[in-house]
Design a protein around this motif. Sequence first.
Motif: not given
Length: 458
Positions: A311, A313-315, A317, A338-342, A377, A455
């Motif tokens: 993720s 976005s998680k990174q 954050k 930062l919406p969730e995007v993998q 995204e 991606k």
Amino acid sequence: MRSLYAKFVITTVVIMVFSSIVAFFLSNLYYQQSLKPQNDEKTTLLAVELANYIETHPELELHEYLQHSALLGYHIMVFNRELQSTTFQDPFRDTSIEDATIQKVLDGTIYHGILQFPHQTFVTGFFANELKNSIGVPLQYQGETYALFVRTNIKLLFNEMHFLFATILLLMIILSILLVLLCTKLIVKPITKLTEATTSIAKGQYDIKLDIRRLDELGRLSQSFMQMSKQLSQVDEKRKEFIANISHDFQSPLSNIKGYVTLIEKEHPINQKYINTIHHEITRLSTMTNQLLQLTTLDQQDLPLKAKLFSVSKQIKQLLQHYEWQIQQKNLMLSYSLPEVQIYADAGLLYAVWDNLLSNAIKYTNEFGSIDIELIEQPDTVTITFEDNGIGISEHDQQQIFDRFYRADSSRTRTIEGIGLGLSIVKSVLTLHNGTIHFTSKPGVGTTVTVTVPKTIK
């Protein structure tokens, strides 16, 4: 050993000579296969019509009529039964002909001398004013049989000559152009390869192959170029090895220094300002050596990417949490979307990208400034934007910010203590991921950095 200049000269001369010879023989073939039968047919028709007119008008005075006909542009020669000849107006250059041929014409057979003329060069066949190169037809006049031999005067063939010569010229031009283009391409091809090799070396790719078997200037240049490429490759490898060794070697004494400073701080209380300065310098030096090591690793062309699904976005954050104390210390206004995007990529390398961009935004933004981070995204890519209202970057600096060890002017460097490798690392990582980075900045207004990565890396 022929020089390149001599090759061009010889090649051009050979092309012109070869083109002339080929055009000559092609034109000769055209004459033999096309013009010659046409001339034979046309002259035969003239001779037959001339004989028919005489036969249908027996009141004509034969000698006077044929004399006037010859004035119109014909070579005319008449034989009687006794093989006695009479020539009208311009005589044939060569009047030799077999008696059997004349007898056949007297017996009623048309003689196609133009068509049967020997296949020599077209110049001889076209202009040969010979009795053998004429048309013979039987002629009946006042009860007597004659053999009438006719050939068109060469003056009446000028139009056909012009067409023939135009054909020769056109063929020569076409063949010359085609062969010059072909030969030029073959000659220039090694120069093109040298240009491509130069571009590869400029990109740090030294594994090039050139044709060094040539014996001319290009061959010698290729040999020198290959030797230079080999030497540059060796120097580059030694440079990378040196930087890697120095970076590793620096870390050990830095760790020892930091450890002993910590012990001194605990056992012998001294001015805390000095201690903080020492810790700061140790950290800065450690960061620089780590950057050198990381950039040296990225320079390896066969560097495998450790791709995995994570993720992004998680990174980012997590990175923001790491810099939270610096953001608060400068009283910066931070906003992010930062919406969730993998994505499937090398998480460790991309973390270095976000780390460098965020740290730059913090360093170059004045107290009470603002930083905005946005993740968007797309179907195949993700775009991350870092925007600040800091001191900005001049147009001159924007053209060189990705150069290694380049540092901006004093207005920008007064707050930074790096060695100009951060953005070089960012550029190298994005190149490995087939990503892009774009800067928009104005001094005193701020900077916007836009990064786009696929991606999924291939």
